[in-house]
Design an enzyme around this catalytic site. Sequence first.
Site, mmCIF file in Angstrom:
data_model
loop_
_atom_site.group_PDB
_atom_site.id
_atom_site.type_symbol
_atom_site.label_atom_id
_atom_site.label_comp_id
_atom_site.label_asym_id
_atom_site.label_seq_id
_atom_site.Cartn_x
_atom_site.Cartn_y
_atom_site.Cartn_z
ATOM 1 N N TRP A 102 0.824 -1.210 0.000
ATOM 2 C CA TRP A 102 0.000 0.000 0.000
ATOM 3 C C TRP A 102 0.852 1.252 0.000
ATOM 4 O O TRP A 102 0.560 2.211 -0.714
ATOM 5 C CB TRP A 102 -0.983 -0.019 1.161
ATOM 6 C CG TRP A 102 -1.888 -1.218 1.086
ATOM 7 C CD1 TRP A 102 -1.955 -2.252 1.971
ATOM 8 C CD2 TRP A 102 -2.817 -1.535 0.035
ATOM 9 N NE1 TRP A 102 -2.876 -3.178 1.544
ATOM 10 C CE2 TRP A 102 -3.411 -2.768 0.365
ATOM 11 C CE3 TRP A 102 -3.194 -0.898 -1.148
ATOM 12 C CZ2 TRP A 102 -4.374 -3.377 -0.454
ATOM 13 C CZ3 TRP A 102 -4.148 -1.497 -1.965
ATOM 14 C CH2 TRP A 102 -4.722 -2.722 -1.613
ATOM 15 N N ASP A 169 -2.006 6.226 6.743
ATOM 16 C CA ASP A 169 -2.974 5.270 6.216
ATOM 17 C C ASP A 169 -3.261 4.259 7.332
ATOM 18 O O ASP A 169 -2.421 3.418 7.644
ATOM 19 C CB ASP A 169 -2.376 4.572 4.981
ATOM 20 C CG ASP A 169 -3.288 3.488 4.403
ATOM 21 O OD1 ASP A 169 -4.374 3.226 4.985
ATOM 22 O OD2 ASP A 169 -2.921 2.902 3.365
ATOM 23 N N LYS A 193 -12.013 -2.803 6.312
ATOM 24 C CA LYS A 193 -11.169 -3.697 7.102
ATOM 25 C C LYS A 193 -11.700 -3.784 8.541
ATOM 26 O O LYS A 193 -12.020 -4.844 9.019
ATOM 27 C CB LYS A 193 -9.715 -3.216 7.107
ATOM 28 C CG LYS A 193 -9.123 -2.922 5.734
ATOM 29 C CD LYS A 193 -8.819 -4.169 4.954
ATOM 30 C CE LYS A 193 -8.480 -3.960 3.486
ATOM 31 N NZ LYS A 193 -7.576 -2.910 3.109
HETATM 32 C C1 PLP Z 1 -6.920 -2.328 1.854
HETATM 33 C C2 PLP Z 1 -5.943 -1.248 2.058
HETATM 34 C C3 PLP Z 1 -5.834 -0.157 1.172
HETATM 35 C C4 PLP Z 1 -6.666 -0.051 -0.090
HETATM 36 O O1 PLP Z 1 -7.969 0.197 0.206
HETATM 37 P P1 PLP Z 1 -9.079 0.411 -0.934
HETATM 38 O O2 PLP Z 1 -10.232 0.915 -0.145
HETATM 39 O O3 PLP Z 1 -9.303 -0.919 -1.582
HETATM 40 O O4 PLP Z 1 -8.558 1.408 -1.897
HETATM 41 C C5 PLP Z 1 -4.925 0.824 1.448
HETATM 42 N N1 PLP Z 1 -4.139 0.761 2.540
HETATM 43 C C6 PLP Z 1 -4.205 -0.264 3.414
HETATM 44 C C7 PLP Z 1 -3.306 -0.280 4.602
HETATM 45 C C8 PLP Z 1 -5.107 -1.302 3.195
HETATM 46 O O5 PLP Z 1 -5.175 -2.321 4.051
#
Ligand code: PLP
Length: 357
Positions: A102, A169, A193
């Site tokens: 990511w 993030d 998540k």
């Molecule tokens: C799943 C995830 C993403 C991507 O998320 P999307 O909503 O599919 O764009 C980005 N960063 C982390 C840490 C993730 O686990």
Amino acid sequence: MKSHNFFAGPAVLPEQVKEKASQAAKSLDEMGGLSILEISHRSAFFTEVMQNACSLVNELLGLNYEFDILFLTGGASSQFFFVPLNILNANEKAAYVNTGTWSTKAIKEANRYGLITELASSKDQNFNYIPKGYDIPTDLRYLHLTSNNTIFGTQLKELPDTSVPIVCDMSSDIFSRPIDGSRYDVIYAGAQKNLGPAGTTIVAVRKGILGKTYRDIPTMLDYNTHIGKGSMFNTPPVYPVYVCYLTLQWLKDLGGVSVMEKRNIEKATLLYNEIDRNSMFKGTTAVEDRSLMNACFLLEDDSKEQAFLDACKEANIMGIKGHRSVGGFRASIYNALAKESVETLVDVMKSFEAKHG
Ligand SMILES: *Cc1c(COP(=O)(O)O)cnc(C)c1O
């Protein structure tokens, strides 16, 4: 038979939230029996849901109302460009710590907008640890971190020592533990998540940081557009936001993120202890960087992989297969996963050892 949901995302939701969400999909008393799926986002009911959801985010994360909270679309992946587009000028510097898939994607997007350095990376060991002790320049607009690496199973336990504002993030560990809001300028997280269904992304933007870039930002990509309209400039994803609201309420009723952290530590300890004890399995990451949310592990003898997956299936354990970049297994043990599910997995690992070890 009870199922045990170890999927990495979209992922497990609290039973109680699923029940309320199902009911709302059938009919809402507050809307004269209409379904949540067929009402205006401008209705008093949903306007209140959106406002309450934003307040709960502020409250549960301890952000002291110093941030604007948004529910956006486009996934956490869109925040990879939203952030630099909105807060980084072409001649300004930002630094990224590369801890996995990511952050690699975040760096790629950021490079379009400013002077980006990759300060540290754990790519040399397939991202199985969190880099530490790197020097952080003081002339950065921001330092970008990923608090939990969903794919590789590592988690940042302590923020690096710096006065540079942090952009983080938190897609896979938001609301899993207390944070120090004062360190951040922007926090973002895809809901799917640890909070709700796919379809919305939470963004917290520190008040006063916008409007300092010189570029012309398309209306829909400008944080200020969405802040000005309370995430209702265009039609928001009503149902996903509603389910997030239900989960936030569930979290608050349970006692908030400190209580959740204790539960998460208990569950993760149970699982990692078994990974370490069991002669057939081994963890994939540096022990001190192990994620409380995504535990990655391998079989010592990978020819038994299918046999273990079959044993899991028999116990109704779902979503345990590892991501292709690591192989083996990944147990995602988010907030809503009951301890009982981890106990079930541990039992299966023990029986597997008794039978095949
Ligand atoms: C799943 C995830 C993403 C991507 O998320 P999307 O909503 O599919 O764009 C980005 N960063 C982390 C840490 C993730 O686990």
